[in-house]
Scaffold this motif. Structure first.
Motif, mmCIF file in Angstrom:
data_model
loop_
_atom_site.group_PDB
_atom_site.id
_atom_site.type_symbol
_atom_site.label_atom_id
_atom_site.label_comp_id
_atom_site.label_asym_id
_atom_site.label_seq_id
_atom_site.Cartn_x
_atom_site.Cartn_y
_atom_site.Cartn_z
ATOM 1 N N LEU A 162 0.654 -1.159 0.180
ATOM 2 C CA LEU A 162 0.273 0.006 -0.535
ATOM 3 C C LEU A 162 0.481 1.514 -0.818
ATOM 4 O O LEU A 162 1.063 1.934 1.027
ATOM 5 C CB LEU A 162 -0.963 0.345 1.493
ATOM 6 C CG LEU A 162 -2.151 -1.385 1.321
ATOM 7 C CD1 LEU A 162 -2.202 -1.261 2.627
ATOM 8 C CD2 LEU A 162 -2.884 -1.134 0.124
ATOM 9 N N PRO A 163 1.863 1.349 -0.951
ATOM 10 C CA PRO A 163 2.169 2.634 -0.942
ATOM 11 C C PRO A 163 2.338 4.105 -0.442
ATOM 12 O O PRO A 163 0.303 4.580 -1.401
ATOM 13 C CB PRO A 163 2.626 2.970 -2.718
ATOM 14 C CG PRO A 163 2.726 1.573 -3.761
ATOM 15 C CD PRO A 163 1.551 0.376 -2.164
ATOM 16 N N GLY A 164 2.561 4.929 -0.170
ATOM 17 C CA GLY A 164 1.652 5.336 0.780
ATOM 18 C C GLY A 164 0.827 6.063 1.395
ATOM 19 O O GLY A 164 0.008 6.412 1.605
ATOM 20 N N LYS A 165 0.165 4.946 2.172
ATOM 21 C CA LYS A 165 -1.084 4.461 2.775
ATOM 22 C C LYS A 165 -0.536 3.754 4.100
ATOM 23 O O LYS A 165 -1.691 3.077 5.216
ATOM 24 C CB LYS A 165 -1.789 4.038 2.314
ATOM 25 C CG LYS A 165 -2.279 4.385 0.741
ATOM 26 C CD LYS A 165 -3.961 4.168 0.364
ATOM 27 C CE LYS A 165 -4.383 4.263 -0.911
ATOM 28 N NZ LYS A 165 -5.314 3.357 -1.653
ATOM 29 N N VAL A 166 1.164 4.301 4.451
ATOM 30 C CA VAL A 166 0.742 3.071 5.858
ATOM 31 C C VAL A 166 2.055 4.154 6.585
ATOM 32 O O VAL A 166 2.808 5.124 6.015
ATOM 33 C CB VAL A 166 1.886 2.140 5.068
ATOM 34 C CG1 VAL A 166 2.586 1.585 7.188
ATOM 35 C CG2 VAL A 166 1.640 1.423 4.330
ATOM 36 N N LEU A 167 1.368 4.171 8.030
ATOM 37 C CA LEU A 167 1.462 5.580 8.857
ATOM 38 C C LEU A 167 2.877 4.871 9.869
ATOM 39 O O LEU A 167 2.283 3.183 10.653
ATOM 40 C CB LEU A 167 0.827 5.832 9.744
ATOM 41 C CG LEU A 167 1.499 6.845 10.875
ATOM 42 C CD1 LEU A 167 2.183 8.309 10.370
ATOM 43 C CD2 LEU A 167 0.186 6.989 11.780
ATOM 44 N N GLY A 168 4.119 4.493 10.240
ATOM 45 C CA GLY A 168 5.088 4.450 10.778
ATOM 46 C C GLY A 168 5.021 5.293 11.974
ATOM 47 O O GLY A 168 5.218 6.284 12.561
ATOM 48 N N ALA A 190 11.969 3.706 8.064
ATOM 49 C CA ALA A 190 10.788 4.041 7.174
ATOM 50 C C ALA A 190 11.742 4.993 6.266
ATOM 51 O O ALA A 190 11.280 5.393 4.496
ATOM 52 C CB ALA A 190 10.190 5.833 7.815
ATOM 53 N N ALA A 191 12.643 4.885 5.554
ATOM 54 C CA ALA A 191 13.865 6.358 4.928
ATOM 55 C C ALA A 191 14.076 4.702 3.750
ATOM 56 O O ALA A 191 13.500 5.781 2.310
ATOM 57 C CB ALA A 191 14.734 6.450 4.919
ATOM 58 N N ARG A 192 14.486 3.939 4.433
ATOM 59 C CA ARG A 192 14.480 3.272 3.134
ATOM 60 C C ARG A 192 13.369 3.038 2.449
ATOM 61 O O ARG A 192 13.412 2.728 1.223
ATOM 62 C CB ARG A 192 15.090 1.513 3.693
ATOM 63 C CG ARG A 192 15.034 0.168 2.743
ATOM 64 C CD ARG A 192 16.580 0.978 1.823
ATOM 65 N NE ARG A 192 17.592 1.109 2.484
ATOM 66 C CZ ARG A 192 19.293 0.649 2.969
ATOM 67 N NH1 ARG A 192 18.678 -0.924 2.392
ATOM 68 N NH2 ARG A 192 20.036 0.900 3.253
ATOM 69 N N PHE A 193 12.186 2.495 3.182
ATOM 70 C CA PHE A 193 11.071 1.877 1.546
ATOM 71 C C PHE A 193 10.232 3.516 2.162
ATOM 72 O O PHE A 193 8.635 2.844 1.662
ATOM 73 C CB PHE A 193 10.232 0.794 3.040
ATOM 74 C CG PHE A 193 11.480 -0.228 3.279
ATOM 75 C CD1 PHE A 193 11.974 -0.941 2.013
ATOM 76 C CD2 PHE A 193 12.111 -1.139 4.446
ATOM 77 C CE1 PHE A 193 13.046 -1.888 2.005
ATOM 78 C CE2 PHE A 193 13.159 -1.791 4.636
ATOM 79 C CZ PHE A 193 13.430 -2.308 3.766
ATOM 80 N N ASP A 194 10.310 4.009 2.654
ATOM 81 C CA ASP A 194 9.216 5.597 2.172
ATOM 82 C C ASP A 194 8.520 5.389 2.578
ATOM 83 O O ASP A 194 6.728 5.282 2.210
ATOM 84 C CB ASP A 194 9.131 6.216 0.698
ATOM 85 C CG ASP A 194 7.991 7.112 0.329
ATOM 86 O OD1 ASP A 194 8.669 8.204 0.949
ATOM 87 O OD2 ASP A 194 7.781 7.141 -0.605
ATOM 88 N N ILE A 195 8.166 5.383 4.308
ATOM 89 C CA ILE A 195 6.606 4.913 5.431
ATOM 90 C C ILE A 195 6.986 6.203 5.588
ATOM 91 O O ILE A 195 7.710 7.077 6.587
ATOM 92 C CB ILE A 195 7.053 3.976 6.098
ATOM 93 C CG1 ILE A 195 6.959 2.773 5.145
ATOM 94 C CG2 ILE A 195 6.356 4.037 7.103
ATOM 95 C CD1 ILE A 195 7.792 1.535 6.530
ATOM 96 N N GLU A 196 6.075 6.986 5.818
ATOM 97 C CA GLU A 196 5.531 8.454 6.410
ATOM 98 C C GLU A 196 5.425 8.249 8.178
ATOM 99 O O GLU A 196 5.032 6.550 8.654
ATOM 100 C CB GLU A 196 4.244 9.249 6.114
ATOM 101 C CG GLU A 196 4.228 9.637 6.785
ATOM 102 C CD GLU A 196 1.951 10.193 7.162
ATOM 103 O OE1 GLU A 196 1.537 10.888 7.759
ATOM 104 O OE2 GLU A 196 1.326 8.825 5.854
#
Length: 243
Positions: free
Chosen positions: A44-50, A69-75
């Motif tokens: 779910l790209p762009g739809k995950v909050l870490g 989070a930076a490696r996998f582009d997680i907000e």
């Protein structure tokens, strides 16, 4: 289809079936949450909050969580729960160290569900099969989630998947810890190495090719039995029919 692809497809299906818009996951800086987070972000790209939720934590925990989070582009969102924990602990009667420490994952569960409800999201867990089998998790803490993408994988398989997903090397190489107190490690608390635990679980599955001491298998069997309540819904009393 690879294992990662299969899990990604499963995540999408669970979220869609629930009518949810995304996922919230606690990022601890450990390998399990890194792998679960990577899979969630792929599904779910762009739809995950870490959620990074320190609570009297080693600063490295948040540092490594940010790496993931930076490696996998997680907000991400960061909320320090230390003061909330200390206030709650001070209001409670004295108890053994583990009892007090278990307040931490339960506080994190409250926050994860708060964040998820605000986003119409599901809470994604990061427990693996090895830990779930013996009850090495906090009931209604890190065990309180809506889905467990790596819950069917042994710790060995999680490590292999972490390498395939390109999880940051410092996270893969770090000794697993729940961060309950300074110096705490999973293997130290369990009294077993993950290699022993995985081998015992395979032996209990009927795999005769694994080399594991019989006493280790017996111990793991007892741990599974004692923790059965953690993996089940609460028993519900059903009254007898009144004639």
């Amino acid at each position: 289809m690879s294992l990662a692809d299969d899990i990604v497809r499963w995540i999408r299906s669970v979220v869609t079936d629930a009518g949810a818009d995304g996922l919230v996951i606690g990022l601890s800086g450990g390998i399990d949450s890194a792998v679960a987070g990577a899979l969630a972000a792929r599904a779910l790209p762009g739809k995950v909050l870490g959620a990074i939720l320190p609570c009297e934590s080693d600063p490295r925990d948040a540092h490594d969580a940010r790496l993931v989070a930076a490696r996998f582009d997680i907000e991400t969102t960061e909320i320090d729960l230390t003061n909330a924990y200390l206030t709650l602990a001070a209001a409670l009667p004295d108890a053994p160290a583990l009892t007090r420490a278990n307040l931490k994952p339960r506080l994190r569960m409250l926050v994860l569900y708060y964040l998820a409800a605000s986003r119409n999201a599901l809470v994604c867990g990061a427990s693996n099969r090895s830990e779930l089998a013996i009850g090495y998790f906090t009931k209604f803490g890190d065990g309180g989630v809506d889905l467990m993408p790596i819950g069917g994988l042994l710790k060995r398989q999680v490590r292999e998947l972490a390498a395939a997903l390109d999880v940051p090397k410092p996270v893969i190489e770090r000794p697993p810890t729940a961060g309950l107190w300074p110096g705490q490690t999973d293997e130290g608390e369990m009294g077993l190495t993950y290699e022993q635990l995985d081998a015992a679980l395979l032996a209990l599955d009927g795999d005769a090719t694994v080399a594991v001491a019989p006493e280790v298998v017996a111990r793991v069997r007892r741990m599974i039995q004692r923790s059965a309540h953690k993996r089940s819904l609460p028993p519900i009393y059903t009254p007898a029919r009144v004639p």
